[in-house]
Structure formats: C-alpha cells, structure tokens
Design an enzyme around this catalytic site. Structure first.
Site: not given
Length: 366
Positions: A208-210, A282
């Site tokens: 996850l990074h967005r 994501d």
C-alpha cells in the site's frame, strides 16, 4: 544514433534494463547506436534504487542528478535544471523516457525545449484520474512526445483518440515483463520466508502506498482490519513503503499473522509474489507481474491505467471501500478466482522491438 535514457524511480529501472541490453546487442552487431544513462536521483533509498542496478545488471549511470526529495514542484524543477545542464553538455539525438514518474515528464519537457526528440516507453496509458500525479505526468509527456512505444491495444486506442497518427505509435509489448521473464530463475528467497514459516500458495503479499489508502488514518485502519479479519489466519507479508511506514506509526495495527518488513529488492519481492496465494496492492506495475505469473491479485483502487490486467489477466479492481475486501477474499477461498491469460506481446521481446524501431527511425532520418 545517440540516445540518452532517463531513470529516476524504482519502476523505471525494471523498464530500462532490457532496453540497455538490446542496445548493447545491436551495437555489437555494428549498428550505429549508443546510449547514455542519466539517473535523476528521484528515488534515493538503496532498496528503492541501488539494488536495481546491482541485481538487474544495469551499468552505473553516466550522471546522477541527485534531485530527490521535496514537493512535486520542487522535484520537477530540480530534475529539469539538472537535466538541462547535462543535455547541453552531452548532446543527444533522442531522449528516451519510461513510465509515468516525475522524471519522465520533467526530462521530456527539458529535451523538447532543447529541440531534442523524445521517445516514451509505456505511452498511452491512462487511468482518467487527474488526482494522481502519475496521470498528469502521462498526459503532459504524451502531449510532447515524438515516438510512442505502447504495451497494449488500449494504449494504442487512447493515443489515436488524442490525435496521434499511427506512424508514430509502435505497439511493442511490456519491457517490465522482459525483465521479469529474464530474472524468474534468479529470484531470491527473502529472510521472512523462514521467519514466517511460509509455504507455497499459503500466504498473502500486501503493498500500500497511494494517498487515498494510506494518508487517512481511519481508511488505513479499516483496510488493514478487513484484510486481517478475512485472511483466515494466513500469513500477510507487508513490505512497507517509506510513505506508508510514516503513516502507520502510532496506529497500533498488529496481528499474529501480520509481518511488517522493510522494502525488498526486486528479486526477493518477486520470489514472494510468484508463490503467493493472493497479492493485495494499490500499485499498477505489480498487477502486470501477477498477471504474467498467474497469481490472483486484488487492486485497492477505484480506477486503473492497466485494464488489460483485469480483462485478460488475474487482477480484480475492487475499489477503496474496505467492505469490498470480504467478498473478494471469499471468492478466492472458494476457488472461483479467474485463471487469466497473458496480454499480446508480453513475451520478453519488447525491448528488442523498441531498439529495432529506433534504428529504423534513425535510418529514415538519414
């Protein structure tokens, strides 16, 4: 033909490695083609940058602009200033940019202002979501590109719809898949394999990074809670992006089957992906790799610039609502996940097609 190749962030390195190999091969066959590699320094963490040069056999860059850090505008400005000086000192016939990061857009603009033609690898990709910095980078880059190298029929159509003539569009396939196929036999088992007592197809990989997922505390907590609750106790391996790590601090998220690990090298991460029961992400690029490796994938986004991973591949786009996680996981555990296939020209030969096209372009000009 003198080509300056731009790399700035983790995904770029996977895409340029086979292009450099293909150029070297053509040069060894007495073709007039040379390259210069410029690393903008957009990503400067070793796991996000240095390991790629070592593991993928990329030569040391001819220049490092060291333009990492700062806001979007500050980083764009630093890259443009640094690259302008570099390109004026080291003239090129063509600047080749890849992907959709800040470096891609900034160097394309700089090259055109110095009257140097631009080729864009992975052109024509669109999510339609202007809140994503990457989408702005794609739109700007493609609006000033001379030669478009595409990964899919969807990208070709997008470019034609924007007025690009067919003689400037080259459907070549996906260079990131070139790198994947070349290195599959070299994947490295990471330390977490033994620590978490992992076995094939019996664990999840999570990334996850967005901003939509990690910048809002409540959203991040709900996503993590749903993933943990419906994983049936299978190990969840979560290589934590620096951005996400900062936001996770203080949230108190933990579970016996949840393993937070440092960002992994390319060869280690894909060892895990290849053997996972499911990848939850994501990221866009990871969905391409899961498609080629036949691994079920759930994308926590409301849109994607890689629709072929859904229509052809193993990916499912479920949105950012945490409530969508339970039914997706139930579908997986019931054995009803789609088999998927591999998109056309994702065959490991995209870079060869790109370099052949560049040589033909060079001959036509002379």
């Amino acid at each position: 033909m003198n080509i300056t190749i731009i790399a700035g962030a983790r995904p770029n390195f996977m895409k340029i490695a086979p292009i450099i190999d293909a150029i070297k091969k053509k040069k060894a066959e007495n073709n007039n083609i040379n390259y210069r590699l410029v690393h903008t320094g957009q990503h400067y963490d070793k796991k996000m940058s240095g390991d790629f040069f070592e593991q993928l056999g990329i030569p040391e860059p001819d220049a490092n602009l060291e333009a990492g850090g700062g806001t979007q505008a500050e980083q764009t400005a630093a890259i443009m200033i640094g690259f302008e000086k570099d390109l004026m000192t080291n003239p090129a016939d063509l600047v080749l940019v890849v992907g959709d990061v800040t470096s891609t857009m900034a160097c394309a603009i700089t090259a055109q202002k110095l009257h140097v033609k631009v080729a864009h690898v992975e052109a024509g990709i669109r999510s339609g979501d202007w809140t994503m910095p990457e989408e702005i980078n794609r739109l700007v880059t493609d609006s000033i590109t001379n030669y478009f190298f595409t990964t899919s029929a969807t990208a070709n159509e997008s470019l034609r719809n924007s007025g690009i003539t067919g003689d400037r569009i080259f459907f070549v396939g996906n260079t990131m898949i070139d790198t994947l196929l070349k290195n599959k036999s070299r994947f490295i088992r990471p330390a977490v394999w033994n620590e978490a007592k992992l076995t094939d197809h019996n664990y999840f990989v999570l990334t996850l990074h967005r901003p939509a997922n990690v910048d809002q505390e409540q959203q991040l907590k709900l996503l993590m809670s749903e993933i943990i609750e419906h994983s049936k106790g299978l190990p969840i391996i979560f290589p934590v992006h620096p951005r996400t790590a900062k936001n996770l601090q203080g949230l108190g998220i933990s579970a016996p089957n949840l393993y937070f690990v440092e960002p992994m090298s390319y060869l280690e991460f894909n060892y895990l992906v290849e053997r996972a029961k499911l990848v939850v992400t994501d990221s866009g690029g990871i969905t391409e790799e899961t498609t080629v490796m036949g691994v079920p994938c759930v994308t926590l986004r409301d849109n994607t610039e890689r629709p072929e991973t859904i229509t052809i591949g193993t990916n499912e786009l479920i949105g950012t609502n945490p409530d969508a996680i339970k039914p997706a996981f139930e579908k997986l555990f019931s054995g009803n996940w789609k088999k998927g296939g591999i998109p056309p020209l994702w065959d490991g030969k995209a870079a060869e097609r790109i370099v052949d096209s560049l040589l033909n372009i060079s001959l036509q000009k002379n």
